[in-house]
Design a protein around this motif. Structure first.
Motif, PDB file in Angstrom:
ATOM      1  N   ILE A  12       0.834  -1.214   0.000  1.00 24.59           N
ATOM      2  CA  ILE A  12       0.000   0.000   0.000  1.00 24.59           C
ATOM      3  C   ILE A  12       0.861   1.254   0.000  1.00 24.59           C
ATOM      4  CG2 ILE A  12      -1.696   1.323   1.327  1.00 24.59           C
ATOM      5  CD1 ILE A  12      -2.846  -1.329   2.271  1.00 24.59           C
ATOM      6  N   PHE A  13       1.905   1.281   0.802  1.00 25.11           N
ATOM      7  CA  PHE A  13       2.775   2.459   0.852  1.00 25.11           C
ATOM      8  C   PHE A  13       3.504   2.649  -0.475  1.00 25.11           C
ATOM      9  CE2 PHE A  13       2.469   2.272   5.529  1.00 25.11           C
ATOM     10  CZ  PHE A  13       2.275   3.619   5.783  1.00 25.11           C
ATOM     11  N   THR A  14       3.907   1.583  -1.126  1.00 26.33           N
ATOM     12  CA  THR A  14       4.599   1.692  -2.411  1.00 26.33           C
ATOM     13  C   THR A  14       3.696   2.275  -3.479  1.00 26.33           C
ATOM     14  OG1 THR A  14       5.961  -0.210  -1.847  1.00 26.33           O
ATOM     15  CG2 THR A  14       5.885   0.421  -4.176  1.00 26.33           C
ATOM     16  N   LEU A  15       2.437   1.898  -3.460  1.00 26.62           N
ATOM     17  CA  LEU A  15       1.493   2.402  -4.460  1.00 26.62           C
ATOM     18  C   LEU A  15       1.278   3.893  -4.328  1.00 26.62           C
ATOM     19  CD1 LEU A  15      -1.188  -0.443  -4.463  1.00 26.62           C
ATOM     20  CD2 LEU A  15       0.486   0.065  -6.238  1.00 26.62           C
ATOM     21  N   TYR A  16       1.379   4.425  -3.128  1.00 32.43           N
ATOM     22  CA  TYR A  16       1.076   5.834  -2.908  1.00 32.43           C
ATOM     23  C   TYR A  16       2.310   6.714  -2.806  1.00 32.43           C
ATOM     24  CZ  TYR A  16      -3.852   4.897  -2.359  1.00 32.43           C
ATOM     25  OH  TYR A  16      -5.149   4.555  -2.597  1.00 32.43           O
ATOM     26  N   LEU A  17       3.477   6.146  -3.009  1.00 31.46           N
ATOM     27  CA  LEU A  17       4.674   6.988  -3.046  1.00 31.46           C
ATOM     28  C   LEU A  17       4.696   7.767  -4.343  1.00 31.46           C
ATOM     29  CD1 LEU A  17       7.480   4.654  -1.643  1.00 31.46           C
ATOM     30  CD2 LEU A  17       6.513   6.697  -0.549  1.00 31.46           C
ATOM     31  N   PRO A  18       5.104   9.080  -4.324  1.00 37.88           N
ATOM     32  CA  PRO A  18       5.163   9.864  -5.562  1.00 37.88           C
ATOM     33  C   PRO A  18       6.216   9.318  -6.504  1.00 37.88           C
ATOM     34  CG  PRO A  18       6.198  11.065  -3.754  1.00 37.88           C
ATOM     35  CD  PRO A  18       5.527   9.864  -3.141  1.00 37.88           C
ATOM     36  N   GLN A 197       5.999  18.118  -5.392  1.00 40.41           N
ATOM     37  CA  GLN A 197       6.238  16.890  -4.670  1.00 40.41           C
ATOM     38  C   GLN A 197       5.171  16.588  -3.628  1.00 40.41           C
ATOM     39  OE1 GLN A 197      10.179  17.192  -3.052  1.00 40.41           O
ATOM     40  NE2 GLN A 197      11.186  16.822  -5.025  1.00 40.41           N
ATOM     41  N   SER A 198       4.222  17.479  -3.402  1.00 39.18           N
ATOM     42  CA  SER A 198       3.173  17.250  -2.419  1.00 39.18           C
ATOM     43  C   SER A 198       2.186  16.225  -2.932  1.00 39.18           C
ATOM     44  CB  SER A 198       2.456  18.561  -2.106  1.00 39.18           C
ATOM     45  OG  SER A 198       1.832  19.061  -3.263  1.00 39.18           O
ATOM     46  N   LEU A 199       1.601  15.459  -2.009  1.00 39.44           N
ATOM     47  CA  LEU A 199       0.659  14.419  -2.375  1.00 39.44           C
ATOM     48  C   LEU A 199      -0.742  14.987  -2.488  1.00 39.44           C
ATOM     49  CD1 LEU A 199       1.897  11.580  -0.001  1.00 39.44           C
ATOM     50  CD2 LEU A 199       2.389  11.848  -2.427  1.00 39.44           C
ATOM     51  N   PRO A 200      -1.582  14.391  -3.328  1.00 39.62           N
ATOM     52  CA  PRO A 200      -2.972  14.822  -3.402  1.00 39.62           C
ATOM     53  C   PRO A 200      -3.710  14.469  -2.127  1.00 39.62           C
ATOM     54  CG  PRO A 200      -2.559  12.936  -4.830  1.00 39.62           C
ATOM     55  CD  PRO A 200      -1.242  13.399  -4.331  1.00 39.62           C
ATOM     56  N   PRO A 201      -4.836  15.126  -1.830  1.00 41.75           N
ATOM     57  CA  PRO A 201      -5.580  14.892  -0.573  1.00 41.75           C
ATOM     58  C   PRO A 201      -5.979  13.439  -0.373  1.00 41.75           C
ATOM     59  CG  PRO A 201      -6.355  16.871  -1.676  1.00 41.75           C
ATOM     60  CD  PRO A 201      -5.415  16.211  -2.629  1.00 41.75           C
ATOM     61  N   SER A 202      -6.355  12.714  -1.441  1.00 40.59           N
ATOM     62  CA  SER A 202      -6.795  11.326  -1.289  1.00 40.59           C
ATOM     63  C   SER A 202      -5.666  10.449  -0.769  1.00 40.59           C
ATOM     64  CB  SER A 202      -7.307  10.799  -2.630  1.00 40.59           C
ATOM     65  OG  SER A 202      -6.284  10.869  -3.611  1.00 40.59           O
ATOM     66  N   GLN A 203      -4.450  10.677  -1.279  1.00 41.26           N
ATOM     67  CA  GLN A 203      -3.313   9.886  -0.816  1.00 41.26           C
ATOM     68  C   GLN A 203      -2.952  10.228   0.625  1.00 41.26           C
ATOM     69  OE1 GLN A 203      -0.020  10.001  -3.483  1.00 41.26           O
ATOM     70  NE2 GLN A 203      -1.206   9.392  -5.292  1.00 41.26           N
ATOM     71  N   ILE A 204      -3.037  11.520   0.964  1.00 39.87           N
ATOM     72  CA  ILE A 204      -2.743  11.919   2.343  1.00 39.87           C
ATOM     73  C   ILE A 204      -3.724  11.274   3.304  1.00 39.87           C
ATOM     74  CG2 ILE A 204      -2.640  13.885   3.915  1.00 39.87           C
ATOM     75  CD1 ILE A 204      -1.669  15.574   1.586  1.00 39.87           C
ATOM     76  N   ALA A 205      -5.013  11.254   2.942  1.00 43.73           N
ATOM     77  CA  ALA A 205      -6.026  10.649   3.805  1.00 43.73           C
ATOM     78  C   ALA A 205      -5.772   9.160   3.982  1.00 43.73           C
ATOM     79  CB  ALA A 205      -7.419  10.888   3.210  1.00 43.73           C
ATOM     80  N   THR A 206      -5.376   8.484   2.904  1.00 46.60           N
ATOM     81  CA  THR A 206      -5.096   7.044   2.996  1.00 46.60           C
ATOM     82  C   THR A 206      -3.925   6.771   3.922  1.00 46.60           C
ATOM     83  OG1 THR A 206      -5.905   6.782   0.737  1.00 46.60           O
ATOM     84  CG2 THR A 206      -4.588   4.984   1.647  1.00 46.60           C
ATOM     85  N   LEU A 208      -2.908   8.644   6.403  1.00 45.52           N
ATOM     86  CA  LEU A 208      -3.328   8.898   7.787  1.00 45.52           C
ATOM     87  C   LEU A 208      -4.104   7.709   8.351  1.00 45.52           C
ATOM     88  CD1 LEU A 208      -4.414  12.651   7.579  1.00 45.52           C
ATOM     89  CD2 LEU A 208      -2.368  11.714   8.658  1.00 45.52           C
ATOM     90  N   VAL A 209      -4.978   7.131   7.511  1.00 42.92           N
ATOM     91  CA  VAL A 209      -5.741   5.967   7.973  1.00 42.92           C
ATOM     92  C   VAL A 209      -4.802   4.812   8.289  1.00 42.92           C
ATOM     93  CG1 VAL A 209      -7.441   4.233   7.269  1.00 42.92           C
ATOM     94  CG2 VAL A 209      -7.836   6.646   6.765  1.00 42.92           C
ATOM     95  N   LEU A 210      -3.807   4.607   7.424  1.00 40.99           N
ATOM     96  CA  LEU A 210      -2.845   3.539   7.669  1.00 40.99           C
ATOM     97  C   LEU A 210      -2.063   3.772   8.957  1.00 40.99           C
ATOM     98  CD1 LEU A 210      -1.504   2.956   4.050  1.00 40.99           C
ATOM     99  CD2 LEU A 210      -3.022   1.471   5.352  1.00 40.99           C
ATOM    100  N   CYS A 211      -1.736   5.055   9.207  1.00 41.87           N
ATOM    101  CA  CYS A 211      -1.014   5.360  10.447  1.00 41.87           C
ATOM    102  C   CYS A 211      -1.870   5.050  11.674  1.00 41.87           C
ATOM    103  CB  CYS A 211      -0.585   6.825  10.450  1.00 41.87           C
ATOM    104  SG  CYS A 211       0.680   7.207   9.220  1.00 41.87           S
ATOM    105  N   LEU A 212      -3.174   5.328  11.568  1.00 45.16           N
ATOM    106  CA  LEU A 212      -4.075   5.035  12.688  1.00 45.16           C
ATOM    107  C   LEU A 212      -4.260   3.537  12.886  1.00 45.16           C
ATOM    108  CD1 LEU A 212      -6.816   7.773  12.105  1.00 45.16           C
ATOM    109  CD2 LEU A 212      -5.016   7.776  13.840  1.00 45.16           C
TER     110      LEU A 212
END
Length: 234
Positions: A12-18, A197-206, A208-212
């Motif tokens: 999951i983290f690999t898919l969302y890396l820029p 280099q900033s991530l889109p909001p959807s990736q940031i939300a994902t 955060l959920v993973l961190c929780l």
């Protein structure tokens, strides 16, 4: 179970890396894309040879020469092209005085023509002497000698010098400056490195959920690995 959960998290983290876009390697042929250099300073001579004493004329500022062979001190160049009224001329320029460009200019050479009239005093009006002659010259550049300025010109098939006409005007070529202005405008309008280099909001939300969920997943791993105590015999 532990290895499965860790592999899912890594996926999951690999898919969302820029991802950094790759730039293709382009090879440009010298024949299909000749090299030009712009004259951006005053007193840039076209020399007949790679010798400072062989100056033919000063190249018009803001115009270009075609580089034929680039050297450390001198570059062999071509100025003008062959046509009905013009002839290409080759020579040398100091490499340090040239500004090489990565494009083919639309109007690399300055082209203009002017007439020169020579008058001869007619001492005897009774004879039909030829007292005035006008010739057309193609302008190439200027050659100052002391307080006088001469023009290096082409007349028919021969080059030579004539006094510079008072009404001769060298029109500035703005192609180089226009391109620089366009490049500066594009640079100003491009997003900054931080923004790109900033991530889109959807990736940031994902993320955060993973961190929780990380503590919960960690506790599940610990419970899975925890051994069940043996039962006591009655």
């Amino acid at each position: 179970m532990k290895q499965f959960i860790i592999s899912v998290l890594l996926t999951i983290f690999t898919l969302y890396l820029p991802q950094t876009p790759r730039t293709p390697n382009l090879t440009v042929s010298a024949e299909s894309s000749p090299t030009y250099a712009c004259i951006l300073t005053e007193n840039v001579y076209l020399y007949a040879s790679s010798n400072e004493r062989s100056g033919l004329f000063l190249l018009p500022k803001t115009y270009y020469v075609k580089a034929l062979s680039i050297g450390t001190e001198y570059t062999k160049v071509q100025y003008q092209t062959d046509s009905d009224a013009l002839r290409a001329i080759t020579g040398y320029c100091k490499t340090s005085q040239l500004t090489f460009v990565d494009y083919i200019p639309k109007s690399p050479y300055f082209s203009t023509f002017f007439n020169v009239t020579y008058k001869i005093a007619d001492t005897d009006k009774s004879y039909p002497f030829l007292t005035e002659i006008t010739i057309e010259c193609a302008y190439y550049g200027e050659y100052p000698i002391g307080s006088e300025t001469y023009c290096y010109v082409l007349r028919e098939d021969g080059f030579g010098y004539v006094p510079k006409p008072d009404d001769l005007v060298i029109v500035e070529n703005t192609e180089y400056s226009d391109r620089q202005t366009q490049m500066n405008d594009k640079t100003e309008n491009q997003p900054s490195v931080e923004d790109s280099q900033s991530l889109p909001p959807s990736q940031i939300a994902t993320i955060l959920v993973l961190c929780l969920l990380a503590p919960i997943l960690a506790s599940l791993i610990l419970r899975t690995n925890k051994r069940t105590p043996p039962l006591e015999d009655d």
